[in-house]
Motif scaffolding. Structure first.
Motif, PDB file in Angstrom:
ATOM      1  N   ASP A  15       2.121  -5.165   8.725  1.00  0.00           N
ATOM      2  CA  ASP A  15       1.182  -6.042   8.086  1.00  0.00           C
ATOM      3  C   ASP A  15       0.016  -5.528   7.296  1.00  0.00           C
ATOM      4  O   ASP A  15      -0.118  -5.918   6.017  1.00  0.00           O
ATOM      5  N   ASP A  16      -0.199  -4.250   7.758  1.00  0.00           N
ATOM      6  CA  ASP A  16      -1.275  -3.484   6.587  1.00  0.00           C
ATOM      7  C   ASP A  16      -0.652  -2.879   5.520  1.00  0.00           C
ATOM      8  O   ASP A  16      -1.062  -3.027   4.350  1.00  0.00           O
ATOM      9  N   GLU A  21       0.779  -5.614   3.317  1.00  0.00           N
ATOM     10  CA  GLU A  21      -0.433  -6.665   3.064  1.00  0.00           C
ATOM     11  C   GLU A  21       0.025  -8.149   3.123  1.00  0.00           C
ATOM     12  O   GLU A  21      -0.303  -8.923   2.443  1.00  0.00           O
ATOM     13  N   LYS A  71      -3.671   7.074   7.901  1.00  0.00           N
ATOM     14  CA  LYS A  71      -3.652   6.171   8.831  1.00  0.00           C
ATOM     15  C   LYS A  71      -2.316   5.491   9.376  1.00  0.00           C
ATOM     16  O   LYS A  71      -2.127   5.342  10.570  1.00  0.00           O
ATOM     17  N   HIS A  72      -1.435   5.297   8.500  1.00  0.00           N
ATOM     18  CA  HIS A  72      -0.193   4.803   8.688  1.00  0.00           C
ATOM     19  C   HIS A  72       0.710   6.000   9.378  1.00  0.00           C
ATOM     20  O   HIS A  72       1.384   5.629  10.264  1.00  0.00           O
ATOM     21  N   GLU A  78       1.451  -4.442  13.380  1.00  0.00           N
ATOM     22  CA  GLU A  78       0.263  -4.082  12.910  1.00  0.00           C
ATOM     23  C   GLU A  78       0.455  -3.129  11.746  1.00  0.00           C
ATOM     24  O   GLU A  78      -0.111  -3.293  10.599  1.00  0.00           O
ATOM     25  N   LYS A  84       0.793  -1.024   0.090  1.00  0.00           N
ATOM     26  CA  LYS A  84       0.039   0.002  -0.217  1.00  0.00           C
ATOM     27  C   LYS A  84       0.879   1.156  -0.150  1.00  0.00           C
ATOM     28  O   LYS A  84       2.064   1.412   0.634  1.00  0.00           O
TER      29      LYS A  84
END
Length: 108
Positions: free
Chosen positions: A68-69, A72, A7-8, A65, A2
């Motif tokens: 991982d986001d 992906e 958010k990050h 977390e 991504k």
């Protein structure tokens, strides 16, 4: 993989605060911007600071977390080679200096 988003940014700010890394990472980035340290060395120094901070279970959980986001995939199960390749791709596709500045690392 991504692109980094708001958010990050906030997730990274929480990691930096929980790990008490603001000053340490800010100094590394400032040195890189002044040409006192190569971008590659700054990346290594920054990663070592984050890895050291992962001795705290809460920080480690937040790092996983976030990664991982962004990646992906489950980072904990990746080989070191894949993690390094993912970080290189992340750096290529995003302006990390701007990202860290936005996370409040550098004194304005």
């Amino acid at each position: 993989m991504k692109k980094l988003t708001g958010k990050h940014l906030f997730a990274m700010a929480k990691i930096i605060k929980a790990a008490n890394l603001k000053d340490e990472l800010g100094e590394v980035i400032a040195k890189a911007q002044k040409g006192e340290m190569s971008t590659e060395k700054a990346g290594i120094e920054g990663m070592m600071a984050v890895i050291t901070a992962c001795g705290d279970d809460n920080v480690e959980k937040r790092v996983y977390e976030l990664l991982d986001d962004v990646f992906e995939a489950k980072t904990a199960d990746m080989s070191l080679e894949v993690i390094v390749a993912n970080f290189k791709q992340l750096a290529t596709e995003n302006n990390l200096m701007s990202f860290f500045k936005s996370a409040g690392l550098l004194k304005q």
